[in-house]
Enzyme design. Structure first.
Site: not given
Ligand SMILES: [Mg+2]
Length: 226
Positions: A9
């Site tokens: 991410d």
């Molecule tokens: Mg994040």
């Protein structure tokens, strides 16, 4: 090697998004003669967060989100400005800066020598591409999968199906999803049947309903896991 493909991410995992967002807010205020105060910033963040939550639940589109946040912000301030211009100014400033989270650069440099690194991110594609390209991370990553381009978003299984279909040799055993968000990263990995690692630097309580294969408070702990 446990996982040859590491799916990171971006925001709040590798990129210090709060810092970039704060600087972008200052730029927005300067360019549009808006009150650059902590109160105004909190107001914007509250409006923006509630719209991103609606996006993560699949209730609104990215286009709706980016225009509506400034329509609502300007309404709440009682000021007449052009919301589209505000959004353009904000996104341009946001796209200009990437600030790594603690040890993120070192960890990516080390792991990129032995693993393939990918970004998996729900974001405005133009902003995220521009941020990545101008950053220390650009040469370390094999590819970036941005929800807007994938036609689906975390935590949808369809998003991860898209990601896996674009990584040579990827399957449910050799990919590890690494992220800070239970609602998008971990739920997404659960939905797609992928191993996941929760980056939890603030020691938040563990969500009981999710499978979490690994939990780390410092990105350097990945050396022992991957
Ligand atoms: Mg994040």
């Amino acid at each position: 090697m446990n996982y040859s493909n590491l799916l990171f991410d971006a925001d709040d995992t590798l990129f210090d998004f709060p810092k970039a967002a704060e600087l972008a807010f200052h730029a927005l205020c300067r360019a549009n003669d808006l009150p650059d105060t902590p109160e105004a910033r909190r107001l914007y963040e509250t409006i923006n967060r509630s719209l991103w939550d609606a996006f993560d639940r699949g209730e609104i589109s990215k286009e709706t989100l980016t225009t509506l946040r400034f329509v609502r912000f300007l309404e709440a301030l009682g000021l007449e400005r052009n919301p589209e211009k505000c959004d353009q100014d904000y996104l341009a400033a946001l796209g200009a800066g990437v600030y790594p989270t603690p040890h993120a650069q070192e960890v990516c440099e080390v792991l990129s020598q032995t693993h393939r690194l990918y970004l998996v991110t729900n974001a405005v594609a133009s902003v995220q591409r521009s941020r990545l390209q101008g950053s220390v991370f650009a040469p370390l990553f094999s590819d970036a999968f941005i929800s807007e381009e994938a036609g689906a978003a975390k935590p949808q299984k369809a998003y991860f199906d898209y990601v896996l279909s674009h990584i040579p040799g990827a399957d449910e055993r050799n990919c590890l999803v690494i992220g800070d968000s239970p609602a998008t990263d971990l739920l997404g990995a659960n939905n797609a049947g992928l191993p996941c690692c929760w980056y939890n630097p603030n020691g938040l309580p563990r969500p009981a309903e999710l499978r979490i294969d690994w939990e780390i408070a410092d990105l350097r702990e990945l050396y022992e896991i991957v």
